[in-house]
Design a protein around this motif. Structure first.
Motif, PDB file in Angstrom:
ATOM      1  N   SER A 131     -42.663 -15.492  15.930  1.00 35.40           N
ATOM      2  CA  SER A 131     -41.559 -14.801  15.264  1.00 35.40           C
ATOM      3  C   SER A 131     -41.421 -15.280  13.817  1.00 35.40           C
ATOM      4  CB  SER A 131     -40.258 -15.048  16.036  1.00 35.40           C
ATOM      5  OG  SER A 131     -39.160 -14.449  15.381  1.00 35.40           O
ATOM      6  N   ASP A 132     -41.439 -16.588  13.630  1.00 36.93           N
ATOM      7  CA  ASP A 132     -41.337 -17.145  12.273  1.00 36.93           C
ATOM      8  C   ASP A 132     -42.528 -16.739  11.410  1.00 36.93           C
ATOM      9  OD1 ASP A 132     -38.944 -18.347  12.852  1.00 36.93           O
ATOM     10  OD2 ASP A 132     -39.767 -20.346  13.185  1.00 36.93           O
ATOM     11  N   ALA A 133     -43.672 -16.541  12.062  1.00 31.46           N
ATOM     12  CA  ALA A 133     -44.881 -16.154  11.318  1.00 31.46           C
ATOM     13  C   ALA A 133     -44.749 -14.760  10.709  1.00 31.46           C
ATOM     14  CB  ALA A 133     -46.102 -16.207  12.239  1.00 31.46           C
ATOM     15  N   CYS A 134     -43.746 -14.011  11.162  1.00 32.53           N
ATOM     16  CA  CYS A 134     -43.477 -12.696  10.564  1.00 32.53           C
ATOM     17  C   CYS A 134     -42.665 -12.830   9.275  1.00 32.53           C
ATOM     18  CB  CYS A 134     -42.736 -11.806  11.563  1.00 32.53           C
ATOM     19  SG  CYS A 134     -43.704 -11.370  13.023  1.00 32.53           S
ATOM     20  N   ASN A 135     -42.109 -14.019   9.050  1.00 36.36           N
ATOM     21  CA  ASN A 135     -41.327 -14.283   7.834  1.00 36.36           C
ATOM     22  C   ASN A 135     -42.034 -15.233   6.874  1.00 36.36           C
ATOM     23  OD1 ASN A 135     -39.176 -12.654   8.502  1.00 36.36           O
ATOM     24  ND2 ASN A 135     -37.913 -14.296   9.331  1.00 36.36           N
ATOM     25  N   TYR A 136     -42.853 -16.115   7.446  1.00 41.00           N
ATOM     26  CA  TYR A 136     -43.515 -17.138   6.638  1.00 41.00           C
ATOM     27  C   TYR A 136     -45.034 -17.032   6.793  1.00 41.00           C
ATOM     28  CZ  TYR A 136     -38.773 -18.986   6.925  1.00 41.00           C
ATOM     29  OH  TYR A 136     -37.409 -19.117   6.880  1.00 41.00           O
ATOM     30  N   VAL A 137     -45.750 -17.608   5.834  1.00 36.62           N
ATOM     31  CA  VAL A 137     -47.210 -17.505   5.833  1.00 36.62           C
ATOM     32  C   VAL A 137     -47.816 -18.638   6.658  1.00 36.62           C
ATOM     33  CG1 VAL A 137     -49.274 -17.307   4.402  1.00 36.62           C
ATOM     34  CG2 VAL A 137     -47.083 -16.497   3.536  1.00 36.62           C
ATOM     35  N   PHE A 138     -47.956 -18.407   7.945  1.00 33.30           N
ATOM     36  CA  PHE A 138     -48.594 -19.379   8.830  1.00 33.30           C
ATOM     37  C   PHE A 138     -50.037 -18.982   9.151  1.00 33.30           C
ATOM     38  CE2 PHE A 138     -44.193 -20.431  10.778  1.00 33.30           C
ATOM     39  CZ  PHE A 138     -43.932 -21.304   9.737  1.00 33.30           C
ATOM     40  N   PHE A 139     -50.270 -17.667   9.189  1.00 34.88           N
ATOM     41  CA  PHE A 139     -51.589 -17.148   9.547  1.00 34.88           C
ATOM     42  C   PHE A 139     -51.969 -16.006   8.608  1.00 34.88           C
ATOM     43  CE2 PHE A 139     -49.275 -18.215  13.537  1.00 34.88           C
ATOM     44  CZ  PHE A 139     -49.987 -19.357  13.886  1.00 34.88           C
ATOM     45  N   SER A 140     -53.246 -15.688   8.592  1.00 35.27           N
ATOM     46  CA  SER A 140     -53.722 -14.577   7.771  1.00 35.27           C
ATOM     47  C   SER A 140     -53.547 -13.271   8.552  1.00 35.27           C
ATOM     48  CB  SER A 140     -55.197 -14.778   7.406  1.00 35.27           C
ATOM     49  OG  SER A 140     -55.657 -13.703   6.614  1.00 35.27           O
ATOM     50  N   THR A 141     -52.344 -12.745   8.515  1.00 27.06           N
ATOM     51  CA  THR A 141     -52.024 -11.504   9.226  1.00 27.06           C
ATOM     52  C   THR A 141     -50.741 -10.919   8.656  1.00 27.06           C
ATOM     53  OG1 THR A 141     -51.464 -10.532  11.379  1.00 27.06           O
ATOM     54  CG2 THR A 141     -50.753 -12.796  11.001  1.00 27.06           C
ATOM     55  N   ASP A 142     -50.596  -9.608   8.764  1.00 32.22           N
ATOM     56  CA  ASP A 142     -49.350  -8.984   8.318  1.00 32.22           C
ATOM     57  C   ASP A 142     -48.399  -8.760   9.489  1.00 32.22           C
ATOM     58  OD1 ASP A 142     -50.755  -7.020   9.598  1.00 32.22           O
ATOM     59  OD2 ASP A 142     -50.573  -5.518   8.009  1.00 32.22           O
ATOM     60  N   ASP A 143     -48.859  -9.060  10.716  1.00 31.17           N
ATOM     61  CA  ASP A 143     -48.003  -8.939  11.897  1.00 31.17           C
ATOM     62  C   ASP A 143     -48.560  -9.843  12.992  1.00 31.17           C
ATOM     63  OD1 ASP A 143     -46.587  -8.190  14.221  1.00 31.17           O
ATOM     64  OD2 ASP A 143     -46.283  -6.164  13.464  1.00 31.17           O
ATOM     65  N   ALA A 144     -47.949 -11.006  13.150  1.00 29.64           N
ATOM     66  CA  ALA A 144     -48.463 -12.002  14.094  1.00 29.64           C
ATOM     67  C   ALA A 144     -48.429 -11.507  15.540  1.00 29.64           C
ATOM     68  CB  ALA A 144     -47.657 -13.298  13.971  1.00 29.64           C
ATOM     69  N   PHE A 145     -47.414 -10.722  15.894  1.00 31.23           N
ATOM     70  CA  PHE A 145     -47.335 -10.205  17.266  1.00 31.23           C
ATOM     71  C   PHE A 145     -48.484  -9.236  17.541  1.00 31.23           C
ATOM     72  CE2 PHE A 145     -42.927 -11.631  16.769  1.00 31.23           C
ATOM     73  CZ  PHE A 145     -42.733 -12.278  17.980  1.00 31.23           C
ATOM     74  N   ARG A 146     -48.742  -8.365  16.596  1.00 34.22           N
ATOM     75  CA  ARG A 146     -49.839  -7.412  16.770  1.00 34.22           C
ATOM     76  C   ARG A 146     -51.174  -8.145  16.868  1.00 34.22           C
ATOM     77  NH1 ARG A 146     -50.093  -4.287  11.894  1.00 34.22           N
ATOM     78  NH2 ARG A 146     -48.164  -3.276  12.550  1.00 34.22           N
ATOM     79  N   SER A 147     -51.309  -9.231  16.110  1.00 32.43           N
ATOM     80  CA  SER A 147     -52.565  -9.986  16.102  1.00 32.43           C
ATOM     81  C   SER A 147     -52.879 -10.618  17.452  1.00 32.43           C
ATOM     82  CB  SER A 147     -52.524 -11.073  15.024  1.00 32.43           C
ATOM     83  OG  SER A 147     -52.525 -10.502  13.735  1.00 32.43           O
ATOM     84  N   ILE A 148     -51.842 -11.001  18.198  1.00 32.80           N
ATOM     85  CA  ILE A 148     -52.086 -11.618  19.511  1.00 32.80           C
ATOM     86  C   ILE A 148     -52.060 -10.580  20.638  1.00 32.80           C
ATOM     87  CG2 ILE A 148     -51.176 -13.848  18.776  1.00 32.80           C
ATOM     88  CD1 ILE A 148     -48.620 -13.209  20.387  1.00 32.80           C
ATOM     89  N   GLY A 149     -51.883  -9.309  20.264  1.00 32.87           N
ATOM     90  CA  GLY A 149     -51.936  -8.245  21.262  1.00 32.87           C
ATOM     91  C   GLY A 149     -50.689  -8.097  22.107  1.00 32.87           C
ATOM     92  N   TRP A 150     -49.563  -8.555  21.581  1.00 38.47           N
ATOM     93  CA  TRP A 150     -48.288  -8.441  22.303  1.00 38.47           C
ATOM     94  C   TRP A 150     -47.275  -7.685  21.449  1.00 38.47           C
ATOM     95  CZ3 TRP A 150     -46.248 -10.848  26.915  1.00 38.47           C
ATOM     96  CH2 TRP A 150     -47.203 -11.567  27.651  1.00 38.47           C
TER      97      TRP A 150
END
Length: 324
Positions: A131-150
């Motif tokens: 959830s925080d990764a959607c606000n902060y730059v933790f990973f190279s993605t524009d949507d962390a939830f979509r990236s993990i398939g959830w």
């Protein structure tokens, strides 16, 4: 029967009947019980004693726990995003596969397992990280939830089910309300999506009233934090946004409990939005999300009685709904 009685029974049993009894008993296991039993059966048939088999399972959970904690620490330190000496460059894009595997392993842990409570806490921390990764730059993605398939609401539902599996306590319900109403959002999600999921998991009227009380407590706590903040302080905007989201939760619970009058009155009073027409618009949106057509009309008419002038699109929609 007791274990000793079972042993005596098995001693005298014919092998064919013994196999049949074992298989038929196995069929009655739940999926999670089968998953736990499978490894024990394999270990014992391989000559590993039951105690060693159990120890092997415990060590496995401890390893999983440490892997998750280290992963979260590195993620929040942005080691999966920027150059560092901890996570090799070729391993940084693989964070999503790590999370997928963590979730898969945590889902296997049944409510009867002694590690269930710890597994839930780890699951919560993973949800908060993504959830925080959607606000902060933790990973190279524009949507962390979509990236993990959830989808975010599906991940949150897993969290809600597991947390409430520990118990329908005020503490558990309160923190779920907070997780649903705050934090980063997937590009495909809104806080109301998580709030509706939480509502669906509050199976009893008592649980809903408990949630109502806890949500109002959280609102009061956040209102208290506003004191002393300057008019345009960033923290003030964040607190007011949280309060408004919590107000959404309160109104929806009141609607589900068939207490619209009390709910809408509280909603207009506690909401920090300056424009009353926007408050009305949002309240109508909540009724829409809940699929409550009659409630939508009642909220609209409440706004009219309060001398609120709705936008043209709402006026047209009201007329269309009344004509049906």
């Amino acid at each position: 029967m007791k274990v000793q009685e079972l042993r005596e029974l098995l001693k005298a049993a014919d092998r064919e009947f013994l196999e049949k009894a074992f298989v038929e008993s196995y069929k009655h296991f739940t999926k999670s019980q089968k998953e736990e039993a499978d490894q024990i059966i394999k270990d014992i048939l391989s000559g590993i004693s039951p105690n060693k088999a159990k120890k092997k399972t415990e060590v496995s959970f401890e390893n999983l726990k440490q892997e998750i904690l280290v992963f979260i620490e590195n993620a929040r330190a942005q080691n999966y995003m920027f150059p560092n000496r901890v996570i090799p460059k070729n391993q940084r894009p693989k964070w999503r596969f790590l999370v997928k595997n963590f979730l898969k392993e945590l889902e296997k842990i049944s409510q009867e397992n002694e590690n269930y409570g710890e597994s839930v806490n780890l699951l919560v921390e993973l949800y908060r990280l993504i959830s925080d990764a959607c606000n902060y730059v933790f990973f190279s993605t524009d949507d962390a939830f979509r990236s993990i398939g959830w989808k975010q609401e599906e991940f949150f539902q897993l969290v809600a089910k597991r947390v409430l599996g520990i118990g329908y306590t005020r503490e558990n319900i309160s923190r779920l309300i907070l997780y649903a109403s705050t934090g980063g959002l997937s590009a495909e999600s809104l806080h109301v999506d998580q709030q509706i999921v939480l509502l669906s998991e509050l199976k009893t009227t008592d649980a809903k009233y408990m949630a109502l009380e806890e949500a109002k407590k959280l609102i009061d706590e956040n209102v208290g934090k506003l004191g002393g903040l300057k008019e345009y302080a960033t923290r003030k905007y964040a607190l007011e946004d949280t309060i408004n989201n919590l107000c959404d939760m309160v109104l929806m619970i009141h609607i589900v409990l068939a207490e619209l009058e009390e709910g809408i009155s509280y909603y207009f009073k506690a909401n920090r939005q300056r424009e009353r027409e926007i408050i009305l618009y949002k309240a109508l949106s909540l009724a829409e999300w809940l699929g409550e057509d009659d409630i939508w009309i009642q909220i609209y008419e409440y706004g009219i009685k309060k001398n609120i002038k709705p936008r043209d699109s709402l006026v047209r929609e009201y007329q269309e709904r009344k004509d049906v």
